[in-house]
Design an enzyme around this catalytic site. Sequence first.
Site, PDB file in Angstrom:
ATOM      1  N   ARG A   1       0.810  -1.224   0.000  1.00 62.88           N
ATOM      2  CA  ARG A   1       0.000   0.000   0.000  1.00 62.88           C
ATOM      3  C   ARG A   1       0.842   1.272   0.000  1.00 62.88           C
ATOM      4  NH1 ARG A   1      -5.586  -0.311   1.190  1.00 62.88           N
ATOM      5  NH2 ARG A   1      -6.275  -2.275   0.319  1.00 62.88           N
TER       6      ARG A   1
ATOM      7  N   ARG B   1      -2.800   6.720   0.222  1.00 63.58           N
ATOM      8  CA  ARG B   1      -3.198   7.945   0.917  1.00 63.58           C
ATOM      9  C   ARG B   1      -2.167   8.530   1.855  1.00 63.58           C
ATOM     10  NH1 ARG B   1      -8.648   5.200   2.676  1.00 63.58           N
ATOM     11  NH2 ARG B   1      -7.116   3.527   2.635  1.00 63.58           N
TER      12      ARG B   1
ATOM     13  N   ARG C   1      -5.593  11.759  -6.910  1.00 65.07           N
ATOM     14  CA  ARG C   1      -6.895  11.111  -6.700  1.00 65.07           C
ATOM     15  C   ARG C   1      -8.023  12.148  -6.781  1.00 65.07           C
ATOM     16  NH1 ARG C   1     -10.700   9.874  -3.599  1.00 65.07           N
ATOM     17  NH2 ARG C   1     -11.461   7.771  -3.125  1.00 65.07           N
TER      18      ARG C   1
ATOM     19  N   ASP D   1      -6.300  -2.623  -7.793  1.00 62.71           N
ATOM     20  CA  ASP D   1      -6.917  -3.255  -6.630  1.00 62.71           C
ATOM     21  C   ASP D   1      -7.153  -4.724  -6.955  1.00 62.71           C
ATOM     22  OD1 ASP D   1      -8.184  -2.119  -3.930  1.00 62.71           O
ATOM     23  OD2 ASP D   1      -9.280  -3.894  -4.564  1.00 62.71           O
TER      24      ASP D   1
ATOM     25  N   TYR E   1     -15.155 -11.552  -1.174  1.00 65.80           N
ATOM     26  CA  TYR E   1     -15.821 -10.316  -1.600  1.00 65.80           C
ATOM     27  C   TYR E   1     -16.982 -10.592  -2.551  1.00 65.80           C
ATOM     28  CZ  TYR E   1     -12.294  -7.480   0.707  1.00 65.80           C
ATOM     29  OH  TYR E   1     -11.499  -6.886   1.648  1.00 65.80           O
TER      30      TYR E   1
HETATM   31  C1  LIG Z   1      -8.116  -6.757   0.595  1.00 69.05           C
HETATM   32  C2  LIG Z   1      -7.516  -5.894  -0.465  1.00 69.05           C
HETATM   33  C3  LIG Z   1      -8.171  -4.884  -1.222  1.00 69.05           C
HETATM   34  N1  LIG Z   1      -7.244  -4.346  -2.092  1.00 69.05           N
HETATM   35  C4  LIG Z   1      -6.037  -4.927  -1.917  1.00 69.05           C
HETATM   36  C5  LIG Z   1      -6.179  -5.935  -0.923  1.00 69.05           C
HETATM   37  C6  LIG Z   1      -5.101  -6.893  -0.502  1.00 69.05           C
HETATM   38  C7  LIG Z   1      -4.139  -6.281   0.440  1.00 69.05           C
HETATM   39  C8  LIG Z   1      -4.689  -6.020   1.804  1.00 69.05           C
HETATM   40  O1  LIG Z   1      -5.061  -6.995   2.491  1.00 69.05           O
HETATM   41  O2  LIG Z   1      -4.728  -4.842   2.191  1.00 69.05           O
HETATM   42  C9  LIG Z   1      -4.792  -4.685  -2.657  1.00 69.05           C
HETATM   43  C10 LIG Z   1      -4.437  -3.319  -3.063  1.00 69.05           C
HETATM   44  N2  LIG Z   1      -5.229  -2.196  -3.087  1.00 69.05           N
HETATM   45  C11 LIG Z   1      -4.517  -1.131  -3.538  1.00 69.05           C
HETATM   46  C12 LIG Z   1      -3.216  -1.599  -3.874  1.00 69.05           C
HETATM   47  C13 LIG Z   1      -2.222  -0.670  -4.557  1.00 69.05           C
HETATM   48  C14 LIG Z   1      -0.830  -0.976  -4.620  1.00 69.05           C
HETATM   49  C15 LIG Z   1      -0.064  -0.730  -3.334  1.00 69.05           C
HETATM   50  O3  LIG Z   1       0.427   0.395  -3.130  1.00 69.05           O
HETATM   51  O4  LIG Z   1       0.106  -1.679  -2.535  1.00 69.05           O
HETATM   52  C16 LIG Z   1      -3.144  -2.948  -3.542  1.00 69.05           C
HETATM   53  C17 LIG Z   1      -1.992  -3.927  -3.635  1.00 69.05           C
HETATM   54  C18 LIG Z   1      -4.992   0.240  -3.701  1.00 69.05           C
HETATM   55  C19 LIG Z   1      -6.107   0.727  -2.846  1.00 69.05           C
HETATM   56  N3  LIG Z   1      -7.281   0.078  -2.563  1.00 69.05           N
HETATM   57  C20 LIG Z   1      -8.071   0.871  -1.788  1.00 69.05           C
HETATM   58  C21 LIG Z   1      -7.409   2.101  -1.563  1.00 69.05           C
HETATM   59  C22 LIG Z   1      -7.973   3.284  -0.798  1.00 69.05           C
HETATM   60  C23 LIG Z   1      -9.030   3.980  -1.576  1.00 69.05           C
HETATM   61  C24 LIG Z   1      -8.740   5.407  -1.900  1.00 69.05           C
HETATM   62  O5  LIG Z   1      -7.600   5.821  -2.150  1.00 69.05           O
HETATM   63  O6  LIG Z   1      -9.709   6.132  -1.928  1.00 69.05           O
HETATM   64  C25 LIG Z   1      -6.174   2.019  -2.238  1.00 69.05           C
HETATM   65  C26 LIG Z   1      -5.120   3.082  -2.331  1.00 69.05           C
HETATM   66  C27 LIG Z   1      -9.423   0.532  -1.280  1.00 69.05           C
HETATM   67  C28 LIG Z   1      -9.672  -0.836  -0.796  1.00 69.05           C
HETATM   68  N4  LIG Z   1      -9.441  -1.988  -1.498  1.00 69.05           N
HETATM   69  C29 LIG Z   1      -9.752  -3.081  -0.728  1.00 69.05           C
HETATM   70  C30 LIG Z   1     -10.248  -2.612   0.507  1.00 69.05           C
HETATM   71  C31 LIG Z   1     -10.714  -3.482   1.651  1.00 69.05           C
HETATM   72  C32 LIG Z   1     -10.222  -1.214   0.449  1.00 69.05           C
HETATM   73  C33 LIG Z   1     -10.760  -0.269   1.488  1.00 69.05           C
HETATM   74  C34 LIG Z   1      -9.834  -0.084   2.615  1.00 69.05           C
HETATM   75  C35 LIG Z   1      -8.938   1.093   2.371  1.00 69.05           C
HETATM   76  O7  LIG Z   1      -9.491   2.144   2.062  1.00 69.05           O
HETATM   77  O8  LIG Z   1      -7.729   0.940   2.503  1.00 69.05           O
HETATM   78  C36 LIG Z   1      -9.604  -4.485  -1.156  1.00 69.05           C
END
Ligand SMILES: Cc1c2[nH]c(c1CCC(=O)O)Cc1[nH]c(c(CCC(=O)O)c1C)Cc1[nH]c(c(CCC(=O)O)c1C)Cc1[nH]c(c(C)c1CCC(=O)O)C2
Length: 342
Positions: A26, A30, A39, A76, A153
Amino acid sequence: MELKNDLLLRAARGEKTERTPVWMMRQAGRILAEYRAVREKAGSFIQLATTPELAAEVTLQPVDLLGVDAAIIFSDILVVPEAMGLPYEMIEQRGPVFPATVHSLKDLEKLHVAEPETDLKYVLDAIKITKQGLENRVPLIGFAGAPFTIFCYMTEGKGSKTFSVAKKHLYADPEFSHALLQKITDSTIAYLKAQVVAGANLVQIFDSWAGILSPEQYRIFSLPYIKQICDAINEVPVTVFAKGAFFARKEISELSCEVVGLDWNMDIRESRALIPNKTLQGNLDPCVLYASYDQIKIEVKKMLEQFGTQRYIANLGHGVYPDTDPDKVRCFIESVKEYSSL
Ligand SMILES: Cc1c2[nH]c(c1CCC(=O)O)Cc1[nH]c(c(CCC(=O)O)c1C)Cc1[nH]c(c(CCC(=O)O)c1C)Cc1[nH]c(c(C)c1CCC(=O)O)C2
């Protein structure tokens, strides 16, 4: 095209490195004001993720701003269900939601095995643009969710503490569960192979919800599908990160992957003993980055002493939390570089 910094790939392959490579799950997100600005410009998470130029821009930010040894493509794990015909929404402050969910073989008939060249072209384009922007400075990591985590999911429809709807299917309708898991697996293999063709130098499989299963269910409903993916991807190193699956480390060590990710609940020395044949990645508690600079340095030093500097990729034990101070992140990255240099 030779990479200027290939520490991550050499560590993954078990070769000697002058120091331990470091990146953060991640990292493109943010924590960075520069990410939030892009964004904002995009309008929404999904707009950002589906606009290749912008996705490439935020993928490069942590390389330029934090000094990490790898980029991870901004996307994602939920793009795979969407490509299969099940769209998601990203609700501000809440996370992902699927307006429609899958509960029977009949529902499953409406979904197709993803065709990455069409259904996920925007990710492949983002990878190509990112590779140009990287100019071979560091490797690019591609990724996908593990089939079981995607299954969670697609059936539950949103995040959950227990994923009881998803788990209900495993017990009540194993035939449907296996059919859905297989369709996700076929989609994921095609998708990861396409990411590699587009330029990904290593791929990571995120089994974020592994920890909600019993060891027996994990062996039946998750591992066999991760195994299929590992067996199919031979072009680049593969990392398996199964969060919470401390009970499956021995079986994970038997997969044909090069790297195993650990979370902070997994004892480092115990993990080395259980997974003696692979490179390990992890596993600092992301909350350490809320501590003082001095404390962060102490914790990084402890972690490096336990892992050793070889066959090791430094990372957090899960994604960095969005309210983490970027200067604390830089402290983490700099400390790994300093303390692991031979
Ligand atoms: C379960 C899962 C998801 N997504 C992901 C997982 C597996 C890793 C983990 O267990 O955290 C994987 C993921 N999601 C995102 C990346 C980007 C690459 C990185 O920098 O790692 C990666 C590798 C961007 C994202 N995916 C998400 C964001 C935040 C949304 C935003 O920027 O508005 C980002 C940057 C949203 C997201 N996406 C997901 C959730 C549960 C959420 C909401 C929680 C949160 O807000 O962090 C599903």
